[in-house]
Design a protein around this motif. Structure first.
Motif, short mmCIF file in Angstrom:
data_model
loop_
_atom_site.label_atom_id
_atom_site.label_comp_id
_atom_site.label_asym_id
_atom_site.label_seq_id
_atom_site.Cartn_x
_atom_site.Cartn_y
_atom_site.Cartn_z
N UNK A 168 -8.31 -24.90 7.66
CA UNK A 168 -9.56 -25.64 8.53
C UNK A 168 -9.25 -25.36 10.08
N UNK A 169 -9.26 -24.44 10.66
CA UNK A 169 -8.87 -24.43 12.07
C UNK A 169 -10.13 -23.87 12.77
N UNK A 170 -10.67 -24.59 13.87
CA UNK A 170 -11.71 -24.21 14.48
C UNK A 170 -11.27 -23.98 15.90
N UNK A 171 -11.70 -22.61 16.48
CA UNK A 171 -11.47 -22.40 17.89
C UNK A 171 -12.72 -21.81 18.35
N UNK A 172 -13.45 -22.68 19.36
CA UNK A 172 -14.96 -22.37 19.77
C UNK A 172 -15.24 -22.65 20.84
N UNK A 173 -16.30 -21.88 21.62
CA UNK A 173 -17.00 -22.56 22.97
C UNK A 173 -16.09 -22.38 23.79
N UNK A 174 -15.66 -21.16 24.01
CA UNK A 174 -14.97 -20.92 25.25
C UNK A 174 -15.56 -19.62 26.26
N UNK A 175 -15.60 -19.92 27.59
CA UNK A 175 -16.29 -18.99 28.26
C UNK A 175 -15.41 -18.78 29.76
N UNK A 176 -14.90 -17.65 29.61
CA UNK A 176 -13.93 -17.43 30.98
C UNK A 176 -14.35 -15.84 31.30
N UNK A 177 -15.16 -15.41 32.02
CA UNK A 177 -15.75 -14.34 32.01
C UNK A 177 -14.81 -12.97 32.42
N UNK A 178 -13.70 -13.40 33.12
CA UNK A 178 -12.83 -12.12 33.34
C UNK A 178 -11.44 -12.34 32.80
N UNK A 179 -11.31 -13.45 32.07
CA UNK A 179 -9.75 -13.67 31.37
C UNK A 179 -9.38 -13.04 29.95
N UNK A 180 -8.24 -12.77 29.76
CA UNK A 180 -7.91 -12.38 28.34
C UNK A 180 -7.66 -13.55 27.55
N UNK A 181 -8.10 -13.30 26.43
CA UNK A 181 -7.82 -14.36 25.28
C UNK A 181 -7.45 -13.65 23.97
N UNK A 182 -6.34 -13.90 23.40
CA UNK A 182 -6.17 -13.59 22.00
C UNK A 182 -5.88 -15.14 21.36
N UNK A 183 -7.10 -15.45 20.48
CA UNK A 183 -7.25 -16.83 20.10
C UNK A 183 -6.09 -17.51 19.29
N UNK A 184 -5.39 -16.45 18.40
CA UNK A 184 -4.49 -16.91 17.54
C UNK A 184 -3.61 -15.68 17.23
N UNK A 185 -2.31 -15.82 17.61
CA UNK A 185 -1.26 -14.72 17.77
C UNK A 185 -0.12 -15.07 16.88
N UNK A 186 0.05 -14.23 15.81
CA UNK A 186 1.10 -14.38 14.94
C UNK A 186 2.18 -13.34 15.25
N UNK A 187 3.19 -13.65 15.76
CA UNK A 187 4.34 -12.57 16.16
C UNK A 187 5.75 -12.69 15.73
N UNK A 188 6.10 -11.94 15.02
CA UNK A 188 7.44 -11.72 14.48
C UNK A 188 7.85 -13.09 13.63
N UNK A 189 6.85 -12.97 12.60
CA UNK A 189 6.95 -14.15 11.46
C UNK A 189 6.73 -13.52 10.13
#
Length: 439
Positions: A168-189
């Motif tokens: 029950x995770x909510x990631x929402x309502x983000x506006x940054x027109x030129x930026x990079x976003x990886x909302x949820x990153x799982x690495x080497x897990x």
């Protein structure tokens, strides 16, 4: 100096405290007011947890850093090796580091009912090490957003973690027109389970909703990435990559995603360089690339093997500008894969449109699938097969993809005997396909 009052195991902070706090003894701690850590130094927390067996109840209050002070200050930090910690019921915002940082060797950390806003380096960072993983992490009933025009590259990052639940995770309502976003990153897990996660309303330069990289045995259940777009680069709902073997997605969706820049791609799901990935009852809808030379994919599977897609749907995968291609399902350089009882409907492209394109595929199966209503300006196919060997096609349906048989299914030998009407919809190229049935 901060005014502290202990009542048993309860710690109350004076209103709008101007000092950081260190928790160094087991017990239950609750905030009586907001905390602004104006004396915080770099690489520390406004609240730092230095002991195990801690419950920190924010009690509806806000933890923040204040302005004009040190960089890389975290809202709450769990120092290396602490265990059995609960952080719950409040807001963390406006810090120069991470909202919550969990260091290597921590175990049994629970984050519950938190709202995290506008943290410059990221919202949650759980970073283990090769010899000291983070284990037993639970993140539940939490929400995340950014209100500024400059955002961190990742909101939630888990690195070298084992046995983790996100629910029950909510990631929402983000506006940054030129930026990079990886909302949820799982690495080497390993052993990560993500359930009921929603990523919604993102408009950034480059976007990936959920990325699983170099991680094994990850399960995603009933997750949704939706209503988002990338303005300078690719827009991808789910990224499975770099040997993330054994990833399983069940009931996950990607819909209303849009890439607006030339020569980029918009995709619901991608799987690259991975073995044993499964998609069950996953769906994409309205995946759109709107700029010249862009590509839209529903599911993109490349350089992988033993990938199974069962009862999946790709509908309205579209491109809307010149020289743009669309693929409901795209397989390239795969082996021992299966597409079972799935549907590609209304793939639509200005240039080339394919319900499904397979290239360099071996020892794989397509069984009981439907390829319908494909539109392409320069080329269209319900199903197109290129350079494939030792594969089985059974009970596949392709129609309303054009005006002739080749536009329904191309690349399979003629000669089916199950239905007389089927032979006119299959072209013969003399490839070594066997046990073919199509209708």
């Amino acid at each position: 100096m901060i005014s502290l009052i202990f009542i048993g195991a309860l710690l109350y902070a004076a209103p709008t405290s101007a000092a950081t706090q260190n928790i160094s003894a087991p017990g239950l701690y609750a905030l009586a007011a907001d905390i602004v850590g104006n004396d915080a130094t770099a690489n520390t927390g406004t609240i730092t947890i230095n002991a195990s067996n801690i419950t920190l109840d924010l009690n509806g209050h806000t933890v923040s850093q204040g302005s004009g002070i040190s960089a890389n200050v975290h809202g709450i930090e769990c120092t290396a090796g602490v265990h059995d910690v609960v952080i719950k019921n409040g807001i963390i915002r406006d810090v120069s580091g991470n909202g919550i940082r969990i260091n290597d060797g921590c175990a049994n950390i629970t984050l519950d009912n938190l709202t995290i806003i506008d943290c410059a380096s990221g919202h949650i960072l759980a970073s283990g090490s090769g010899v000291s993983e983070i284990t037993g992490l639970i993140i539940q009933h939490c929400s995340f957003t950014e209100t500024g025009t400059s955002i961190p590259d990742m909101l939630i990052t888990l690195t070298q973690c084992n046995s983790v639940l996100l629910d029950e995770i909510v990631i929402q309502d983000i506006s940054a027109q030129s930026d990079t976003l990886s909302a949820l990153l799982i690495n080497d897990c390993s052993g990560i389970r993500i359930t009921n996660c929603i990523i919604n309303g993102i408009s950034v330069g480059s976007f990936a909703g959920i990325t699983i990289s170099s991680s094994v045995n990850t399960a995603l259940v009933n997750c949704a990435v939706q209503n988002s777009q990338a303005n300078n680069d690719s827009c991808i709902g789910y990224v499975i990559q770099n040997g993330s073997n054994g990833t399983a997605l069940t009931g996950c969706t990607a819909h209303d995603l849009n890439a607006t820049t030339s020569a980029t791609e918009c995709a619901g799901f991608t799987c690259d360089d991975t073995t044993g990935c499964t998609f069950s009852q996953c769906s994409v809808r309205s995946i759109i690339a709107t700029a010249p030379n862009a590509i839209a994919y529903g599911f993109k599977i490349t350089d992988s093997n033993r990938v199974v897609q069962r009862q999946c749907t790709a509908s309205y995968v579209q491109t809307t500008n010149s020289a743009t291609n669309a693929y409901g399902i795209f397989w390239l350089n795969v082996s021992f894969c299966a597409l079972i009882e799935s549907i590609c409907d209304s793939t639509q492209a200005i240039a080339q449109g394919f319900g499904m394109l397979t290239t360099n595929v071996s020892e794989s199966e397509l069984n009981g699938n439907q390829f319908l209503n494909t539109v392409g300006g320069t080329l269209r196919r319900g199903l197109r097969v290129v350079n494939a060997t030792r594969c089985l096609f059974a009970r596949n349906i392709a129609f309303r993809n054009g005006t002739n048989g080749t536009e329904q299914i191309e690349g399979l030998p003629s000669g089916t005997t199950d239905f007389n009407t089927a032979t006119g919809n299959i072209s013969s190229i003399g490839s070594p396909w066997t046990n073919l049935r199509a209708f």
